[in-house]
Scaffold this motif. Structure first.
Motif: not given
Length: 299
Positions: A67-70, A99-104
């Motif tokens: 959802f964050a990346l979306n 983006v940071l949330i996605y990669f974590i």
């Protein structure tokens, strides 16, 4: 000193609220409920909590990441559609935070799925790949995206069942299909709501092909089909837990009434205000539907 403390507290609460909205954790909660339902049906009672805990974390982490990346990739479209419910549009969070949330959280979701079993790990990997492709590129063909999002609404029941066994009762697939139909209807309805921004971006959506009015009629068709199917477990002995279960019936009727109301409204009106209202009502209907299926699972 007290004034500074109050200002700092307000700032922290505001940021936490924005992060919640970015990750759509209310959706994550519904995924957790769906997983629990699938596991209860497969276990024919309370499932083992150790595996279930990691299954819950997997769903929450992957949901938050995608959802964050979306929202990161949808930022410009959301601005054009004046989606002030999006924290990136309001400026409450920086785009790189998404983006940071996605990669974590995406790797975290994969890791927690390993703690469940191999089948759940494979489901998590496949979903993570497809979700990322959707966020980056596939969403430009919204007709495909509609069915993908609906699939994401349906798969948690199966994911929950596979935490217990690879041999799933037919009712799990039946419930998943009802969730899928409701999801497709809701996504098409949301496409009508986002029509202006999607048209400018030349995104291939149902309303772009058939017009807003007809798209809402199609969305209503999916809702009505899901409503009709919700009676089948009660009328026919698909699974003894739901067969002639009046508790299930009484709760699912609330969902059906809300979806009927939504269907009537969106056929009559295509303005953003009414569609946004119906978007919220349909989310409530889905949540109540989950409660109905949960009640039936414990019958």
């Amino acid at each position: 000193m007290e004034k500074n403390f109050n200002v700092a507290s307000f700032f922290i609460v505001k940021k936490l609220k924005a992060i919640w909205e970015l990750m759509r954790l209310e959706h994550g909660f519904m995924l957790v409920v769906a997983i629990f339902i699938g596991s209860v049906i497969a276990a024919k009672g309370f499932p083992p909590w150790d595996k279930l805990f990691f299954a819950f974390l997997t769903a929450l982490f992957l949901e938050a990441a995608t959802f964050a990346l979306n929202d990161y990739f949808d930022l410009e479209v959301d601005k054009k559609n004046k989606r002030m419910d999006r924290p990136l549009v309001r400026g409450d969070l920086m785009p790189m935070t998404a983006v940071l949330i996605y990669f974590i959280f995406l790797p975290a979701g994969i890791l927690t799925s390993i703690m469940v079993n191999t089948t759940c790990f494979l489901i998590a990997i496949i979903n993570a790949i497809i979700a990322t492709l959707y966020d980056v590129k596939l969403k430009e063909i919204k007709i495909i995206g509609n069915f993908y999002i609906a699939f994401i609404m349906a798969i948690p029941f199966i994911f929950g069942g596979t935490t217990i066994s690879t041999k799933l009762p037919p009712i799990i697939f039946f419930i998943s299909f009802i969730a899928f139909l409701t999801g497709v209807g809701r996504e098409i309805m949301k496409d009508v709501m986002d029509f202006a921004g999607d048209a400018e971006r030349k995104t291939k959506s149902f309303p772009l092909y058939v017009g807003k009015k007809r798209a809402n009629v199609i969305a209503s068709g999916f809702y009505i089909t899901a409503i009709a199917m919700s009676f089948i477990p009660f009328i026919f002995n698909v699974d003894k837990a739901y067969y002639h279960d009046f508790i299930y019936l009484s709760i699912v009727l609330i969902t059906d009434i809300l979806l009927i109301y939504t269907s009537v409204i969106i056929i009559q009106k295509t303005d953003t205000k009414n569609l946004d209202k119906c978007r919220k009502i349909s989310l409530l209907a889905i949540f109540i539907g989950l409660i109905a299926f949960l009640a039936g699972a414990f019958a």
